[in-house]
Scaffold this motif. Structure first.
Motif, short mmCIF file in Angstrom:
data_model
loop_
_atom_site.label_atom_id
_atom_site.label_comp_id
_atom_site.label_asym_id
_atom_site.label_seq_id
_atom_site.Cartn_x
_atom_site.Cartn_y
_atom_site.Cartn_z
N ASP A 208 6.71 -2.00 0.07
CA ASP A 208 6.43 -3.50 -0.52
C ASP A 208 6.56 -4.25 0.53
N LYS A 209 6.85 -5.47 0.47
CA LYS A 209 6.71 -6.61 1.52
C LYS A 209 7.67 -6.19 2.31
N SER A 210 8.86 -5.94 2.31
CA SER A 210 10.03 -5.71 3.19
C SER A 210 10.34 -4.26 3.26
N SER A 211 10.11 -3.25 2.50
CA SER A 211 10.99 -1.94 2.63
C SER A 211 9.90 -0.71 2.69
N SER A 212 10.27 0.27 2.84
CA SER A 212 9.55 1.50 2.56
C SER A 212 10.33 2.74 2.75
N LEU A 213 9.63 3.95 2.02
CA LEU A 213 10.24 5.05 2.29
C LEU A 213 9.31 6.13 2.85
N TYR A 214 9.38 6.87 3.56
CA TYR A 214 8.43 7.70 4.32
C TYR A 214 8.99 9.44 4.11
N GLN A 215 8.24 10.18 3.41
CA GLN A 215 8.84 11.29 3.41
C GLN A 215 7.67 12.40 3.14
N ILE B 188 12.08 -3.64 6.91
CA ILE B 188 11.56 -4.61 8.17
C ILE B 188 11.98 -5.94 7.98
N LYS B 189 12.61 -6.44 6.85
CA LYS B 189 13.23 -7.65 6.69
C LYS B 189 14.43 -7.73 7.23
N ASP B 190 15.44 -6.82 7.04
CA ASP B 190 16.78 -6.83 7.59
C ASP B 190 16.88 -6.02 8.95
N LYS B 191 15.57 -5.53 9.39
CA LYS B 191 15.66 -4.84 10.72
C LYS B 191 16.53 -3.49 10.98
N ASN B 192 16.52 -2.93 9.81
CA ASN B 192 17.35 -1.64 9.81
C ASN B 192 16.76 -0.38 9.29
N TYR B 193 17.22 0.91 9.48
CA TYR B 193 16.59 2.04 8.91
C TYR B 193 17.83 2.98 8.43
N ILE C 165 -3.96 -5.48 4.74
CA ILE C 165 -2.67 -5.24 4.06
C ILE C 165 -1.76 -5.91 5.01
N PRO C 166 -1.49 -7.11 4.74
CA PRO C 166 -0.43 -7.88 5.74
C PRO C 166 1.06 -7.44 5.66
N VAL C 167 1.31 -6.32 5.73
CA VAL C 167 2.88 -5.89 5.74
C VAL C 167 2.98 -5.34 7.22
N SER C 168 4.19 -5.86 7.79
CA SER C 168 4.50 -5.38 9.07
C SER C 168 5.17 -3.75 9.18
N PRO D 160 -0.10 1.06 -7.35
CA PRO D 160 -0.14 2.17 -8.25
C PRO D 160 0.43 1.90 -9.83
N GLU D 161 -0.27 2.87 -10.87
CA GLU D 161 0.21 2.63 -12.15
C GLU D 161 1.72 2.98 -12.52
N GLU D 162 2.09 4.04 -11.76
CA GLU D 162 3.62 4.54 -11.94
C GLU D 162 4.10 3.78 -10.62
N LYS D 163 5.08 3.10 -10.77
CA LYS D 163 5.80 2.14 -9.54
C LYS D 163 7.06 3.25 -9.17
N VAL D 164 7.21 3.10 -7.96
CA VAL D 164 8.34 4.01 -7.37
C VAL D 164 9.58 3.15 -6.91
N ASP D 165 10.78 3.60 -7.17
CA ASP D 165 11.85 2.65 -6.75
C ASP D 165 12.19 3.22 -5.08
N ILE D 166 12.02 1.97 -4.48
CA ILE D 166 12.27 2.24 -2.87
C ILE D 166 13.93 2.04 -2.83
N GLU D 167 14.64 3.17 -2.90
CA GLU D 167 16.04 3.13 -2.71
C GLU D 167 16.36 3.80 -1.45
N VAL D 168 17.61 3.24 -1.02
CA VAL D 168 18.24 3.78 0.45
C VAL D 168 18.83 4.96 -0.08
#
Length: 276
Positions: free
Chosen positions: A63-70, A100-105, A188-191, A223-231
């Motif tokens: 999304d605008k501030s976070s992501s999950l890579y798997q 990317i907003k809070d600058k952590n992973y 797609i202006p997301v950093s 996408p039609e089915e939203k995915v929760d981006i959870e830590v």
């Protein structure tokens, strides 16, 4: 074209914006085998196994501030005769969360049967924005580069060295300078981008980092089915440095375990070199 670009921007700026990008990865490798110990058929099997092992598919949900890579699940794993499996790199259960907003992973990894939860801050990347452009699918992309120092070989497995272990001194890894190239799209202006790559004015769709290549093959916006981006929360909590130290120790133990015994002939066995 202008209308389509405005539609993409308005979609991205929506409050509930989410995207899913699919990436194909490939890593080159060097492998030398003793022909007296392994026939042509076995060498071919080994090469095919290694080739498949370094070709993987990942999804980046963002999304605008976070992501999950798997990594996507695979039907089977490369095997050598007798059912022995070789595995390098990430496990299918690994999850890489990035804010990317809070600058952590938070990197949830399963390595050698143990689960780790690596928590650390995102290292800033000093990108140089280039003027080169190209299309990746329907997206106009721009080139960016940066340079860093890396070990010459991240992983060396040698069973053909003839070294006196008692007199062997640990040497500092040889460092080389490497230029990393990225292609990003402001449409797609997301950093953000795959793995730890981020920090550009648009989603990164392609990466060339040494022997590693990452290319986006598909993007779905909202996408039609939203995915929760959870830590992710499972595993022993460590910093990146602590995890690296643990892996270095395990790698050395493995090298010692598979090192040739005294009296073995020089040139025997397998040499595998995997660059960064």
């Amino acid at each position: 074209m202008i209308i389509a670009f405005m539609v993409v921007l308005s979609t991205v700026n929506a409050q509930d914006f989410q995207g899913v990008a699919t990436y194909k990865t490939h890593r080159d490798f060097d492998i030398k085998m003793d022909s007296t110990k392994m026939n042509d058929a076995m060498q071919k099997q080994m090469m095919e196994m290694m080739k498949k092992q370094f070709q993987k598919t990942y999804t980046l949900t963002f999304d605008k501030s976070s992501s999950l890579y798997q990594q996507e699940a695979e039907l089977d794993k490369p095997q050598v005769g007798g059912g022995f499996q070789m595995s390098f790199g990430n496990s299918e259960s690994d999850v890489f969360y990035k804010n990317i907003k809070d600058k952590n992973y938070v990197d949830q990894k399963e390595t050698m049967g143990k689960k780790f939860l690596i928590k650390d801050s995102i290292s800033p990347i000093v990108w140089k924005l280039e003027s080169d452009t190209k299309h990746i699918g329907e997206y106009m992309c721009f080139k960016a580069t940066y340079t860093k120092e890396v070990p010459k070989n991240k992983f060396d497995f040698k069973s053909n060295s003839n070294v006196d272990e008692e007199n062997e001194e640990e040497e500092e890894p040889e460092m080389i300078e490497r230029t990393i190239t990225a292609w990003y799209t402001p449409q797609i202006p997301v950093s953000n981008g795959p793995a730890k790559y981020q920090g550009l004015p648009g989603l990164i769709l392609e990466i060339h980092d040494g022997k590693l290549t990452i290319i986006c093959s598909r993007i779905v916006i909202n996408p039609e089915e939203k995915v929760d981006i959870e830590v992710p929360e499972k595993g022993k909590e460590v910093t990146q440095k602590e995890y690296n130290d643990i892996m270095d120790k395990k790698s050395k133990e493995m090298m010692e375990r598979y090192a040739p015994r005294k009296g073995s002939k020089s040139g025997e066995g397998i040499f595998i070199s995997i660059g960064g």
